[in-house]
Design a protein around this motif. Structure first.
Motif, PDB file in Angstrom:
ATOM      1  N   MET B 344       0.854  -1.182   0.000  1.00  0.00           N
ATOM      2  CA  MET B 344       0.000   0.000   0.000  1.00  0.00           C
ATOM      3  C   MET B 344       0.893   1.235   0.000  1.00  0.00           C
ATOM      4  O   MET B 344       1.878   1.300   0.738  1.00  0.00           O
ATOM      5  N   LEU B 345       0.554   2.184  -0.812  1.00  0.00           N
ATOM      6  CA  LEU B 345       1.229   3.476  -0.707  1.00  0.00           C
ATOM      7  C   LEU B 345       0.222   4.574  -0.982  1.00  0.00           C
ATOM      8  O   LEU B 345      -0.855   4.331  -1.544  1.00  0.00           O
ATOM      9  N   CYS B 346       0.556   5.758  -0.531  1.00  0.00           N
ATOM     10  CA  CYS B 346      -0.329   6.903  -0.696  1.00  0.00           C
ATOM     11  C   CYS B 346       0.479   8.048  -1.292  1.00  0.00           C
ATOM     12  O   CYS B 346       1.703   8.124  -1.104  1.00  0.00           O
ATOM     13  N   PHE B 347      -0.220   8.913  -2.000  1.00  0.00           N
ATOM     14  CA  PHE B 347       0.455  10.126  -2.473  1.00  0.00           C
ATOM     15  C   PHE B 347      -0.585  11.219  -2.697  1.00  0.00           C
ATOM     16  O   PHE B 347      -1.798  10.964  -2.778  1.00  0.00           O
ATOM     17  N   GLY B 348      -0.078  12.438  -2.755  1.00  0.00           N
ATOM     18  CA  GLY B 348      -0.933  13.569  -3.089  1.00  0.00           C
ATOM     19  C   GLY B 348      -0.642  13.986  -4.524  1.00  0.00           C
ATOM     20  O   GLY B 348       0.469  13.791  -5.026  1.00  0.00           O
ATOM     21  N   VAL B 349      -1.643  14.530  -5.167  1.00  0.00           N
ATOM     22  CA  VAL B 349      -1.475  14.893  -6.570  1.00  0.00           C
ATOM     23  C   VAL B 349      -1.816  16.371  -6.745  1.00  0.00           C
ATOM     24  O   VAL B 349      -2.613  16.928  -5.969  1.00  0.00           O
ATOM     25  N   VAL B 350      -1.197  16.984  -7.704  1.00  0.00           N
ATOM     26  CA  VAL B 350      -1.470  18.417  -7.926  1.00  0.00           C
ATOM     27  C   VAL B 350      -2.959  18.621  -8.226  1.00  0.00           C
ATOM     28  O   VAL B 350      -3.627  17.732  -8.742  1.00  0.00           O
ATOM     29  N   GLY B 351      -3.426  19.795  -7.842  1.00  0.00           N
ATOM     30  CA  GLY B 351      -4.828  20.097  -8.147  1.00  0.00           C
ATOM     31  C   GLY B 351      -5.789  19.689  -7.050  1.00  0.00           C
ATOM     32  O   GLY B 351      -7.009  19.787  -7.227  1.00  0.00           O
ATOM     33  N   GLY B 352      -5.260  19.237  -5.911  1.00  0.00           N
ATOM     34  CA  GLY B 352      -6.108  18.913  -4.771  1.00  0.00           C
ATOM     35  C   GLY B 352      -7.181  17.887  -5.117  1.00  0.00           C
ATOM     36  O   GLY B 352      -6.928  16.922  -5.845  1.00  0.00           O
ATOM     37  N   ARG B 353      -8.403  18.122  -4.599  1.00  0.00           N
ATOM     38  CA  ARG B 353      -9.488  17.168  -4.793  1.00  0.00           C
ATOM     39  C   ARG B 353      -9.797  16.975  -6.290  1.00  0.00           C
ATOM     40  O   ARG B 353      -9.980  15.846  -6.753  1.00  0.00           O
ATOM     41  N   ALA B 354      -9.820  18.087  -7.053  1.00  0.00           N
ATOM     42  CA  ALA B 354     -10.135  18.001  -8.490  1.00  0.00           C
ATOM     43  C   ALA B 354      -9.036  17.255  -9.241  1.00  0.00           C
ATOM     44  O   ALA B 354      -9.308  16.424 -10.133  1.00  0.00           O
ATOM     45  N   GLY B 355      -7.790  17.510  -8.853  1.00  0.00           N
ATOM     46  CA  GLY B 355      -6.676  16.817  -9.494  1.00  0.00           C
ATOM     47  C   GLY B 355      -6.720  15.328  -9.205  1.00  0.00           C
ATOM     48  O   GLY B 355      -6.473  14.492 -10.088  1.00  0.00           O
ATOM     49  N   GLY B 356      -7.050  15.010  -7.956  1.00  0.00           N
ATOM     50  CA  GLY B 356      -7.154  13.603  -7.562  1.00  0.00           C
ATOM     51  C   GLY B 356      -8.244  12.894  -8.349  1.00  0.00           C
ATOM     52  O   GLY B 356      -8.060  11.760  -8.829  1.00  0.00           O
ATOM     53  N   ALA B 357      -9.377  13.564  -8.485  1.00  0.00           N
ATOM     54  CA  ALA B 357     -10.489  12.966  -9.227  1.00  0.00           C
ATOM     55  C   ALA B 357     -10.107  12.757 -10.684  1.00  0.00           C
ATOM     56  O   ALA B 357     -10.389  11.701 -11.283  1.00  0.00           O
TER      57      ALA B 357
END
Lengths: 265, 435
Positions: B344-357
């Motif tokens: 399992m790994l986690c990361f954040g993506v640019v654009g916050g919630r919208a970027g993640g979606a």
């Protein structure tokens, strides 16, 4: 139940029913480092089918207080005191491995207390590998590993269990690692009176042996059965831990002897 | 080391709990698709009901195929026995209600699976069981939370989804000093990577739906009784040491010792609650377990390779993997998980919630779903799914941020996983540019 023996609190399993000394009584004696739980799948049947049951933890083992006894002779004497403390006049005595040596000594010292004797996975003498004794001296856990590896037959080594979902090797390890295995093994190794005692035994006797027993091989058991003039059963494919590995077959043989004796009485 | 078998783990995974049966010699474990079992006689039936002998009565309580799985998992974990259940959540519920009654108290790490948190905060509370949540590995908070009526400490060996590593030896030491057992949900690690009983845990719980099965076709749970906890000495568990009325006054500890807890769960929860695993699901999980260690090696290798690659992507704002050198859990992970701290790994993506979606919606290979531990790569946005029932503060306490993408790294070829994620990052960057 707990009873006092020689001033010490002693635990004895009664098969899930209140002990009644007026009923025919069967006593189960555990092997080295073990306790009453070896007999979980034999004691309840007897307790619920017209018998009283006593499966003591020897002094210093599991739920019983006190220091471990240092010789088989002392264990035999203690069993006699235990039976008297429980208020029983005569019993059917069943012993597994070292427990049967204890029963032999009971027979030598207090034959009047016995109705029959049964040995399971045993012989008249149980020599113990010095390396095992040395291991037990340093760590009961390490010695338990050796005993369980040699003690359980092939099916148990492959995780087969008479009780669904359970792992007898792990259960045995937890019990043995906490008990005075070293003292028990030394007592076993030093006991040499089996053949002499066999000649003096007058009550009916039987041995239940395991074909795959690596600790007390069938050959040794058969030789002792001849000295004892005992009836013999060999249970195929199982190892030394017969009461746990082959509980049904073990119980069946116990029932056959003990029930027939009680019916004839 | 706790030990239930002298076979090596890879052999245990293939063989433990079953030898070819005598009637037909079936090499594979047969599926005993039956509700019940014919008694040889009235007396035989009676003796089974009275635990005078082992055996099967009714498949809600035991089943031969399920028993093979139970014995195999017990052997893999080094436990005295295992009870399999319909799901991981029912396994947790079974443990909680076996150890705790109305008026009792338990302690849980905050960093746990969302549904488990809901179970502890709401459902169990409704039954009169209080739970105090503490930050995982906060030893002082743990000591302070212990009450006279505390019955268990609970944590996940690798927290979901924050991936915090539980200091199992440290937590168990404090719990044991107070006569309290430690229950560990080890779903994310499997016994292939960490055996919690070896490190001091007393009970291990799995959602076998996940890596243990690996195929994503069967739901199931398992509870492993470590067999080492002294319920009598603890003095906190009359349910295990005093007579149990529904069973002729049986005293589980006296009668069964190291398997007392497992036997109690079988006799009470499986009988009364009935969250039984189906034999067919047990068979399917067994197929998965046969290849567990091979799969876990590949899962870990892929997770590490993907992590290295993610750290080089400009669309990635942060990464988290338990034994990443920058992770505070790194040293602990190396000790408790020498072969890797899961996949399992986690990361954040640019654009916050919208970027993640945008990232998730553009993936083709990885599946967006509420599960982990398939052989296939799975992704999820916890803030809008598994942990959506938590408040913002609770989410923060559980280590979850709104931009978090949770990845359960599969065992596909790593280049295909990277290519799929590269597609996602382009979408995320577009979304970030538009916002």
């Amino acid at each position: 139940m707990y009873i006092e023996v020689r001033g010490q609190k002693t635990y004895a399993a009664t098969g899930g029913k209140e002990f009644d000394s007026s009923l025919p009584t069967v006593m189960f004696v555990h092997g080295s480092g073990l306790d009453h739980r070896s007999w979980a799948l034999q004691t309840r049947w007897f307790a619920y089918n017209g018998y009283s049951v006593l499966a003591p933890d020897l002094p210093g083992h599991s739920l019983s207080a006190g220091e471990p006894l240092e010789s088989i002779e002392e264990m035999g004497a203690w069993l006699a005191d235990f039976i008297r403390a429980a208020g029983v006049s005569r019993i059917h005595a069943v012993g597994h491995s070292q427990g049967f040596l204890d029963v032999l000594e009971l027979a030598r010292q207090a034959p009047e207390l016995l109705k029959s004797i049964t040995g399971i996975g045993t012989a008249g003498a149980i020599p113990v590998n010095p390396a095992l004794i040395e291991a037990a001296k340093n760590s009961a856990g390490n010695a338990a590993e050796m005993l369980l590896l040699w003690g359980f037959g092939p099916d148990a080594q492959y995780g087969i269990s008479a009780v669904p979902g359970m792992q007898p090797i792990a259960i045995g390890r937890q019990i043995m690692a906490r008990n005075p295995l070293y003292e028990d093994l030394v007592a076993c190794a030093n006991y040499e009176k089996g053949s002499v005692v066999a000649k003096s035994i007058e009550v009916p006797s039987q041995l239940i042996l395991a074909r795959k027993d690596r600790l007390t091989p069938v050959k040794a058991g058969m030789a002792f059965a001849e000295e004892l003039n005992a009836r013999v059963t060999i249970i195929e494919r199982y190892g030394h831990m017969l009461p746990i590995e082959a509980p049904r077959q073990t119980l069946q043989k116990l029932r056959e002897l003990i029930s027939s004796l009680e019916e004839a009485a | 080391m706790s030990r239930s078998s002298y076979l090596k783990p890879d052999t245990v995974a293939l063989h433990s709990g079953y030898v070819p049966e005598s009637d037909h010699g079936s090499r594979a474990v047969p599926v005993y698709q039956t509700t019940s079992y014919v008694f040889e006689s009235v007396s035989d039936g009676s003796s089974l009901f009275n635990v005078e002998q082992g055996g099967h009565i009714y498949s809600r309580i035991t089943n031969p195929t399920v028993a093979v799985l139970e014995q195999r998992i017990a052997a893999l974990e080094g436990g005295s026995g295992t009870i399999c259940t319909a799901s991981g959540m029912s396994a947790l519920f079974t443990v909680f209600i076996t150890l705790c009654s109305a008026g009792d108290h338990m302690i849980s790490a905050t960093q746990i699976y969302g549904s488990t948190a809901t179970l502890l905060k709401h459902t169990i509370k409704r039954l009169g069981i209080e739970c105090t949540f503490i930050p995982i590995n906060d030893e002082q908070a743990l000591r302070d939370a212990i009450q006279p009526n505390t019955k268990m400490v609970f944590c996940e060996s690798i927290g979901n989804p924050g991936l915090e590593i539980a200091n199992i030896p440290g937590i168990s030491e404090i719990a044991h000093e107070a006569g309290i057992p430690l229950v560990v949900d080890a779903t994310f690690a499997t016994p292939s990577l960490c055996r919690p009983i070896d490190h001091g845990a007393d009970v291990v719980v799995h959602s076998v739906t996940k890596w243990m099965g690996g195929h994503g076709v069967a739901i199931g749970g398992a509870i492993v009784d470590g067999g080492r906890f002294d319920w009598e000495q603890s003095g906190r568990f009359p349910e295990l040491t005093e007579p149990y009325a529904p069973f002729h006054g049986i005293k589980f500890w006296e009668e069964f010792g190291p398997s007392a807890l497992a036997m109690k769960m079988r006799a009470e929860s499986m009988r009364d609650v009935g969250a039984a695993m189906s034999p067919h699901n047990a068979f399917l999980i067994l197929q998965g377990i046969e290849t567990l260690s091979l799969r876990m090696k590949q899962h870990v290798a892929n997770a590490k390779a993907l992590l290295d690659w993610l750290q080089q992507q400009k669309a990635v704002t942060w990464t988290n993997y338990p034994d990443m050198e920058s992770n505070p859990s790194h040293a602990l992970a190396e000790t408790l998980f020498p072969d890797g701290a899961g996949s399992m790994l986690c990361f954040g993506v640019v654009g916050g919630r919208a970027g993640g979606a945008a990232f998730i919606d553009s993936l083709q290979l990885a599946s967006n779903l509420a599960n982990v531990g398939d052989s296939r790569t799975l992704v999820l946005h916890p803030g809008s799914t598994t942990h959506s029932r938590l408040t913002v503060d609770d989410m923060k306490a559980a280590g979850i941020s709104e931009d978090m993408i949770r990845v359960s790294v599969g065992i596909e070829d790593i280049s295909d996983i990277k290519a799929d994620f590269a597609r996602g990052f382009k979408a995320a960057e577009r979304a970030a540019g538009e916002s």
